[in-house]
Scaffold this motif. Sequence first.
Motif, PDB file in Angstrom:
ATOM      1  N   LEU A 193       0.828  -1.207   0.000  1.00 51.46           N
ATOM      2  CA  LEU A 193       0.000   0.000   0.000  1.00 51.46           C
ATOM      3  C   LEU A 193       0.863   1.257   0.000  1.00 51.46           C
ATOM      4  O   LEU A 193       0.547   2.244  -0.669  1.00 51.46           O
ATOM      5  CB  LEU A 193      -0.918   0.017   1.228  1.00 51.46           C
ATOM      6  N   GLU A 194       1.946   1.216   0.756  1.00 56.93           N
ATOM      7  CA  GLU A 194       2.822   2.383   0.856  1.00 56.93           C
ATOM      8  C   GLU A 194       3.602   2.610  -0.434  1.00 56.93           C
ATOM      9  O   GLU A 194       4.148   3.693  -0.653  1.00 56.93           O
ATOM     10  CB  GLU A 194       3.767   2.217   2.045  1.00 56.93           C
ATOM     11  N   ARG A 195       3.643   1.586  -1.287  1.00 60.01           N
ATOM     12  CA  ARG A 195       4.291   1.731  -2.596  1.00 60.01           C
ATOM     13  C   ARG A 195       3.268   2.048  -3.685  1.00 60.01           C
ATOM     14  O   ARG A 195       3.583   2.036  -4.872  1.00 60.01           O
ATOM     15  CB  ARG A 195       5.041   0.445  -2.955  1.00 60.01           C
ATOM     16  N   GLY A 196       2.027   2.288  -3.264  1.00 57.40           N
ATOM     17  CA  GLY A 196       0.981   2.617  -4.219  1.00 57.40           C
ATOM     18  C   GLY A 196       0.310   1.417  -4.849  1.00 57.40           C
ATOM     19  O   GLY A 196      -0.415   1.550  -5.841  1.00 57.40           O
ATOM     20  N   GLU A 197       0.531   0.223  -4.287  1.00 60.03           N
ATOM     21  CA  GLU A 197      -0.060  -0.993  -4.832  1.00 60.03           C
ATOM     22  C   GLU A 197      -1.385  -1.303  -4.133  1.00 60.03           C
ATOM     23  O   GLU A 197      -1.640  -0.843  -3.024  1.00 60.03           O
ATOM     24  CB  GLU A 197       0.904  -2.176  -4.637  1.00 60.03           C
ATOM     25  N   ALA A 198      -2.214  -2.096  -4.785  1.00 59.49           N
ATOM     26  CA  ALA A 198      -3.442  -2.577  -4.156  1.00 59.49           C
ATOM     27  C   ALA A 198      -3.113  -3.788  -3.294  1.00 59.49           C
ATOM     28  O   ALA A 198      -2.280  -4.616  -3.664  1.00 59.49           O
ATOM     29  CB  ALA A 198      -4.470  -2.959  -5.215  1.00 59.49           C
ATOM     30  N   ALA A 199      -3.759  -3.886  -2.140  1.00 58.41           N
ATOM     31  CA  ALA A 199      -3.507  -5.004  -1.227  1.00 58.41           C
ATOM     32  C   ALA A 199      -4.430  -6.168  -1.581  1.00 58.41           C
ATOM     33  O   ALA A 199      -5.448  -6.416  -0.933  1.00 58.41           O
ATOM     34  CB  ALA A 199      -3.720  -4.568   0.219  1.00 58.41           C
ATOM     35  N   ILE A 200      -4.072  -6.867  -2.646  1.00 59.17           N
ATOM     36  CA  ILE A 200      -4.850  -8.027  -3.076  1.00 59.17           C
ATOM     37  C   ILE A 200      -3.894  -9.126  -3.527  1.00 59.17           C
ATOM     38  O   ILE A 200      -2.782  -8.853  -3.976  1.00 59.17           O
ATOM     39  CB  ILE A 200      -5.827  -7.696  -4.231  1.00 59.17           C
ATOM     40  N   SER A 201      -4.356 -10.356  -3.410  1.00 61.91           N
ATOM     41  CA  SER A 201      -3.551 -11.486  -3.863  1.00 61.91           C
ATOM     42  C   SER A 201      -3.657 -11.613  -5.381  1.00 61.91           C
ATOM     43  O   SER A 201      -4.530 -11.016  -6.017  1.00 61.91           O
ATOM     44  CB  SER A 201      -4.050 -12.777  -3.209  1.00 61.91           C
ATOM     45  N   ARG A 202      -2.774 -12.405  -5.963  1.00 64.32           N
ATOM     46  CA  ARG A 202      -2.841 -12.632  -7.411  1.00 64.32           C
ATOM     47  C   ARG A 202      -4.151 -13.302  -7.796  1.00 64.32           C
ATOM     48  O   ARG A 202      -4.742 -12.997  -8.836  1.00 64.32           O
ATOM     49  CB  ARG A 202      -1.654 -13.496  -7.848  1.00 64.32           C
ATOM     50  N   LYS A 203      -4.612 -14.218  -6.945  1.00 61.71           N
ATOM     51  CA  LYS A 203      -5.866 -14.919  -7.231  1.00 61.71           C
ATOM     52  C   LYS A 203      -7.036 -13.941  -7.239  1.00 61.71           C
ATOM     53  O   LYS A 203      -7.906 -13.994  -8.116  1.00 61.71           O
ATOM     54  CB  LYS A 203      -6.100 -16.014  -6.187  1.00 61.71           C
ATOM     55  N   THR A 204      -7.053 -13.027  -6.264  1.00 60.74           N
ATOM     56  CA  THR A 204      -8.124 -12.033  -6.214  1.00 60.74           C
ATOM     57  C   THR A 204      -8.038 -11.088  -7.402  1.00 60.74           C
ATOM     58  O   THR A 204      -9.060 -10.710  -7.985  1.00 60.74           O
ATOM     59  CB  THR A 204      -8.055 -11.235  -4.899  1.00 60.74           C
ATOM     60  N   ALA A 205      -6.822 -10.709  -7.783  1.00 61.08           N
ATOM     61  CA  ALA A 205      -6.643  -9.843  -8.953  1.00 61.08           C
ATOM     62  C   ALA A 205      -7.188 -10.518 -10.208  1.00 61.08           C
ATOM     63  O   ALA A 205      -7.839  -9.876 -11.040  1.00 61.08           O
ATOM     64  CB  ALA A 205      -5.165  -9.506  -9.131  1.00 61.08           C
ATOM     65  N   ALA A 206      -6.940 -11.820 -10.334  1.00 56.33           N
ATOM     66  CA  ALA A 206      -7.441 -12.562 -11.494  1.00 56.33           C
ATOM     67  C   ALA A 206      -8.966 -12.583 -11.502  1.00 56.33           C
ATOM     68  O   ALA A 206      -9.599 -12.460 -12.560  1.00 56.33           O
ATOM     69  CB  ALA A 206      -6.893 -13.985 -11.480  1.00 56.33           C
ATOM     70  N   ARG A 207      -9.570 -12.731 -10.319  1.00 51.31           N
ATOM     71  CA  ARG A 207     -11.039 -12.712 -10.227  1.00 51.31           C
ATOM     72  C   ARG A 207     -11.591 -11.352 -10.628  1.00 51.31           C
ATOM     73  O   ARG A 207     -12.629 -11.258 -11.295  1.00 51.31           O
ATOM     74  CB  ARG A 207     -11.486 -13.059  -8.810  1.00 51.31           C
ATOM     75  N   LEU A 208     -10.911 -10.292 -10.225  1.00 52.59           N
ATOM     76  CA  LEU A 208     -11.360  -8.946 -10.588  1.00 52.59           C
ATOM     77  C   LEU A 208     -11.296  -8.741 -12.095  1.00 52.59           C
ATOM     78  O   LEU A 208     -12.237  -8.219 -12.702  1.00 52.59           O
ATOM     79  CB  LEU A 208     -10.498  -7.900  -9.884  1.00 52.59           C
ATOM     80  N   ILE A 209     -10.192  -9.153 -12.692  1.00 50.08           N
ATOM     81  CA  ILE A 209     -10.046  -9.002 -14.142  1.00 50.08           C
ATOM     82  C   ILE A 209     -11.133  -9.786 -14.861  1.00 50.08           C
ATOM     83  O   ILE A 209     -11.786  -9.285 -15.778  1.00 50.08           O
ATOM     84  CB  ILE A 209      -8.647  -9.465 -14.590  1.00 50.08           C
ATOM     85  N   SER A 210     -11.334 -11.034 -14.424  1.00 48.92           N
ATOM     86  CA  SER A 210     -12.360 -11.873 -15.040  1.00 48.92           C
ATOM     87  C   SER A 210     -13.743 -11.255 -14.880  1.00 48.92           C
ATOM     88  O   SER A 210     -14.549 -11.237 -15.819  1.00 48.92           O
ATOM     89  CB  SER A 210     -12.330 -13.269 -14.410  1.00 48.92           C
ATOM     90  N   GLY A 211     -14.011 -10.723 -13.694  1.00 45.16           N
ATOM     91  CA  GLY A 211     -15.314 -10.126 -13.434  1.00 45.16           C
ATOM     92  C   GLY A 211     -15.577  -8.897 -14.276  1.00 45.16           C
ATOM     93  O   GLY A 211     -16.664  -8.734 -14.838  1.00 45.16           O
TER      94      GLY A 211
END
Length: 211
Positions: free
Chosen positions: A116-134
């Motif tokens: 978060l302090e580096r400007g990243e989202a606090a999500i796992s790769r699996k969750t990121a994949a679900r977001l992209i798919s959704g």
Amino acid sequence: MRVVLADDHSLFRDGIASLLEQAGYEVVAQAEDGQMALDAIRLHKPDLVLLDVVMTGMDGVETLQHIKAEWPQIKVVMLTVSDADEHLFASIRSGANGYILKGVKANEFLEMLAGLERGEAAISRKTAARLISGFQALTRQKETRNKLSGRELETLRLMGHGLSNRAIAEQMFVSENTIKYHIRNILHKLEVQNRTEAVALALREGLIEQK
């Protein structure tokens, strides 16, 4: 980083608070529901809020919306047992900076918070994949919906309810030939061969709901 931790399970809160403090975070307040979290945020002005999705009273998503409306600069990460798509997408749409499942390992949890302090989202790769798919599915749904006229969408919805052409015509106050014309257009635009395929595609893409 100053943290407010909101979760309706005190044992879990205490464990997370201990982990955070060992990692150098300052837990300035704990809350057991959404309203208590808002009160704590108003008092302590934290940098980060860790928020459960499912809580008694005001739930996490509603609390998140209040936080982002009043303090948009505060980072909010949902920390929850719920991996339901509806909670995930509602949280991201409402401005969450992350979505972490409670089963995550401690080192992975802390690494995501550090991101978060580096400007990243606090999500796992699996969750990121679900977001992209959704979001890809939402894009397809919008594109498919835009292919059909309002009358064609209504015809498709009634087809999904299992109505015959005659019954659809009666409900829409048009002739049966008009319904046949709509159905031909639907099959052509959706690039399917028959009513069953059209309804199956519409259900899959979220154009209609299962009755």
